[in-house]
Design an enzyme around this catalytic site. Structure first.
Site, mmCIF file in Angstrom:
data_model
loop_
_atom_site.group_PDB
_atom_site.id
_atom_site.type_symbol
_atom_site.label_atom_id
_atom_site.label_comp_id
_atom_site.label_asym_id
_atom_site.label_seq_id
_atom_site.Cartn_x
_atom_site.Cartn_y
_atom_site.Cartn_z
ATOM 1 N N CYS A 80 -10.456 7.665 0.281
ATOM 2 C CA CYS A 80 -10.298 8.737 1.281
ATOM 3 C C CYS A 80 -9.815 9.987 0.535
ATOM 4 O O CYS A 80 -8.872 9.908 -0.257
ATOM 5 C CB CYS A 80 -9.280 8.332 2.341
ATOM 6 N N CYS B 176 7.118 10.957 -3.916
ATOM 7 C CA CYS B 176 6.365 9.706 -3.968
ATOM 8 C C CYS B 176 5.061 9.844 -4.718
ATOM 9 O O CYS B 176 4.836 9.215 -5.727
ATOM 10 C CB CYS B 176 6.109 9.257 -2.534
ATOM 11 N N GLY C 150 -3.354 0.766 -0.079
ATOM 12 C CA GLY C 150 -4.377 -0.266 0.044
ATOM 13 C C GLY C 150 -5.029 -0.323 1.404
ATOM 14 O O GLY C 150 -4.501 0.175 2.387
ATOM 15 N N GLU C 151 -6.189 -0.929 1.425
ATOM 16 C CA GLU C 151 -6.923 -1.170 2.679
ATOM 17 C C GLU C 151 -6.695 -2.642 3.032
ATOM 18 O O GLU C 151 -7.254 -3.537 2.383
ATOM 19 C CB GLU C 151 -8.409 -0.846 2.467
ATOM 20 N N ASN D 263 0.495 17.633 5.658
ATOM 21 C CA ASN D 263 1.636 18.239 4.962
ATOM 22 C C ASN D 263 1.128 18.800 3.644
ATOM 23 O O ASN D 263 0.517 18.058 2.874
ATOM 24 C CB ASN D 263 2.682 17.176 4.610
ATOM 25 N N CYS E 189 -6.128 1.545 -4.417
ATOM 26 C CA CYS E 189 -7.076 1.330 -3.320
ATOM 27 C C CYS E 189 -8.453 1.806 -3.781
ATOM 28 O O CYS E 189 -8.569 2.802 -4.493
ATOM 29 C CB CYS E 189 -6.649 2.127 -2.089
ATOM 30 N N CYS F 136 7.237 0.203 6.362
ATOM 31 C CA CYS F 136 5.838 0.433 5.981
ATOM 32 C C CYS F 136 5.574 -0.309 4.682
ATOM 33 O O CYS F 136 6.324 -0.157 3.715
ATOM 34 C CB CYS F 136 5.609 1.930 5.784
ATOM 35 N N SER G 3 -3.357 -0.942 9.754
ATOM 36 C CA SER G 3 -4.163 0.276 9.809
ATOM 37 C C SER G 3 -5.341 0.169 8.848
ATOM 38 O O SER G 3 -5.158 -0.138 7.667
ATOM 39 C CB SER G 3 -3.303 1.477 9.429
ATOM 40 N N CYS H 78 -6.051 11.247 0.413
ATOM 41 C CA CYS H 78 -5.037 10.235 0.082
ATOM 42 C C CYS H 78 -4.810 10.166 -1.422
ATOM 43 O O CYS H 78 -5.766 10.010 -2.187
ATOM 44 C CB CYS H 78 -5.503 8.882 0.585
ATOM 45 N N SER I 79 -8.089 4.736 11.106
ATOM 46 C CA SER I 79 -8.022 6.119 10.635
ATOM 47 C C SER I 79 -9.369 6.781 10.935
ATOM 48 O O SER I 79 -10.373 6.449 10.322
ATOM 49 C CB SER I 79 -7.707 6.135 9.141
ATOM 50 N N LEU I 80 -9.373 7.688 11.899
ATOM 51 C CA LEU I 80 -10.614 8.341 12.326
ATOM 52 C C LEU I 80 -10.817 9.638 11.532
ATOM 53 O O LEU I 80 -11.761 9.784 10.773
ATOM 54 C CB LEU I 80 -10.552 8.610 13.833
ATOM 55 N N GLU J 192 4.775 0.795 -3.115
ATOM 56 C CA GLU J 192 5.923 1.287 -2.366
ATOM 57 C C GLU J 192 6.034 0.577 -1.032
ATOM 58 O O GLU J 192 5.027 0.213 -0.429
ATOM 59 C CB GLU J 192 5.807 2.784 -2.058
HETATM 60 S S1 SF4 Z 1 -7.775 3.259 2.808
HETATM 61 FE FE1 SF4 Z 1 -5.673 4.070 2.943
HETATM 62 S S2 SF4 Z 1 -4.799 3.760 0.861
HETATM 63 FE FE2 SF4 Z 1 -7.052 3.536 0.705
HETATM 64 S S3 SF4 Z 1 -7.777 5.577 0.101
HETATM 65 FE FE3 SF4 Z 1 -7.921 5.453 2.364
HETATM 66 S S4 SF4 Z 1 -5.982 6.328 3.109
HETATM 67 FE FE4 SF4 Z 1 -5.699 5.819 0.926
#
Ligand code: SF4
Length: 355
Positions: free
Chosen positions: A119, A338, A165-166, A296, A115, A108, A197, A122, A220-221, A95
């Site tokens: 996480c 989504c 993705g990372e 959310n 990925c 974005c 990010s 996610c 992302s902390l 996306e």
């Molecule tokens: S790195 Fe980003 S896309 Fe990959 S699992 Fe973590 S939050 Fe999701």
């Protein structure tokens, strides 16, 4: 097999033209037409001789991903579901989201299909890694929505590499695309307006720190202790907080730059005032800002944090002098459909997406 030109750098296009027996500067012309002019059909590259255009039409191609669906939000955001070429018989789609506002558009984009980082908050994690995107597939997610909205573009474009993705685990392709985005002869975006990010891939951050041309960095902390972060983001076992924050301290910020820390607030998990105080301590001595992203409710088993907890958390950080923003949702109705991108948030024209 025709040569794919989308995603090639200026040098690669110069070399390609030379290999065709053409002068190298024709490659620079193609580069400019493709990325600055968004001309995806050789017939439109009218500064090239007609003979060369005809030859390119036979021997080269510019392939944009196929738009499978467009989901338009009531707030004007458009989410694109894009089909990518299958690899090893495995189909892939990603996306991209276009979010217009008065003085800018924010796009974005995804850097991998699926990925591997896992996480727990996610949805993309549930796909696992399908494959890395190529530089052309990454760039197409910027070029395609810009071209589609060309009649009503705001003067400024922000790009956030926060979709699927990372990015730092597809480093070379991501940076090849970013260099073209940030080149004045290419897409021509400002480094101040492109944000990558990461979940905290320290080795990738160390590589990025050495780049002459690089985007801004967001991390992302989403936790205030190793125990919490291990549970939410297993990547923390490889790169625990001490290691991650040490890499942040060493990261060479430009005079105008701050590191952005994204903090997904999960009700009763990581949203207490004690968490806020620990975050303050973790980020002490860093030039940082924090985006708080209240969860959310959705398919995953987490709760929305109580508004008073969000406010209290924000207040603790602000009182200690940390710039802190609470992100309110944008495009939530399209995101609900989504099931991939976890969160897209925009506040006062700034955008952030948890990736
Ligand atoms: S790195 Fe980003 S896309 Fe990959 S699992 Fe973590 S939050 Fe999701």
């Amino acid at each position: 097999m025709p040569a794919e030109l989308l995603g090639k750098s200026r040098d690669e296009l110069r070399a390609y033209c030379q290999a065709l027996g053409e002068p190298a500067y024709r490659g620079a012309q193609i580069y400019h037409a493709l990325y600055a002019g968004r001309r995806f059909d050789f017939a439109q590259m009218t500064d090239l001789p007609a003979e060369l255009r005809a030859r390119l039409a036979k021997e080269a191609r510019i392939s944009l991903p196929r738009v499978v669906r467009r989901y338009t939000s009531t707030d004007g955001s458009v989410r694109y579901l894009l089909a990518l070429a299958a690899e090893n018989a495995r189909p892939a789609s990603v996306e991209a989201v276009f979010m217009p506002s008065e003085d800018r558009q924010t796009i974005c984009i995804s850097t991998q299909a699926g990925c591997a980082v896992d996480c727990h908050f996610c949805l993309t994690a549930e796909l696992g890694l399908i494959r890395n995107l190529s530089p052309g597939e990454i760039l197409a997610q910027v070029l395609l929505p810009l071209e589609e909205h060309t009649e009503r573009l705001a003067p400024r474009t922000n790009v956030v590499l926060m979709g699927q993705g990372e990015p730092l685990l597809n480093y070379d392709a991501v940076m090849a695309a970013v260099r073209i985005m940030l080149d004045t002869e290419g897409v021509g975006l400002s480094a101040k307006h492109v944000t990558l990010s990461t979940s905290g891939i320290v080795t990738g951050m160390e590589r990025l720190a050495k780049e002459a041309v690089r985007p801004k960095l967001a991390i992302s902390l989403s936790a205030s202790t190793d125990e919490q972060r291990d549970a939410l983001m297993p990547i923390n076992r490889k790169y625990p907080l001490a290691k991650l924050l040490e890499a942040c301290r060493r990261y060479p910020l430009r005079p105008w730059e701050r590191l952005t820390f994204e903090y997904v607030m999960l009700g009763e998990v990581n949203d207490s005032p004690e968490d806020a105080r620990r975050v303050v301590r973790l980020l002490a001595h860093l030039r940082a800002k924090v985006n708080l992203i209240p969860w959310n409710p959705g398919e995953l088993p987490y709760r929305e944090p109580a508004p008073e907890r969000v406010e209290e958390f924000r207040r603790v950080l602000a009182e200690k002098g940390l710039p802190v923003f609470v992100r309110t949702s944008r495009g939530r109705d399209v995101m609900a459909a989504c099931g991939q991108l976890a969160l897209i948030e925009v506040v006062s024209g700034q955008s952030s997406v948890i990736s």
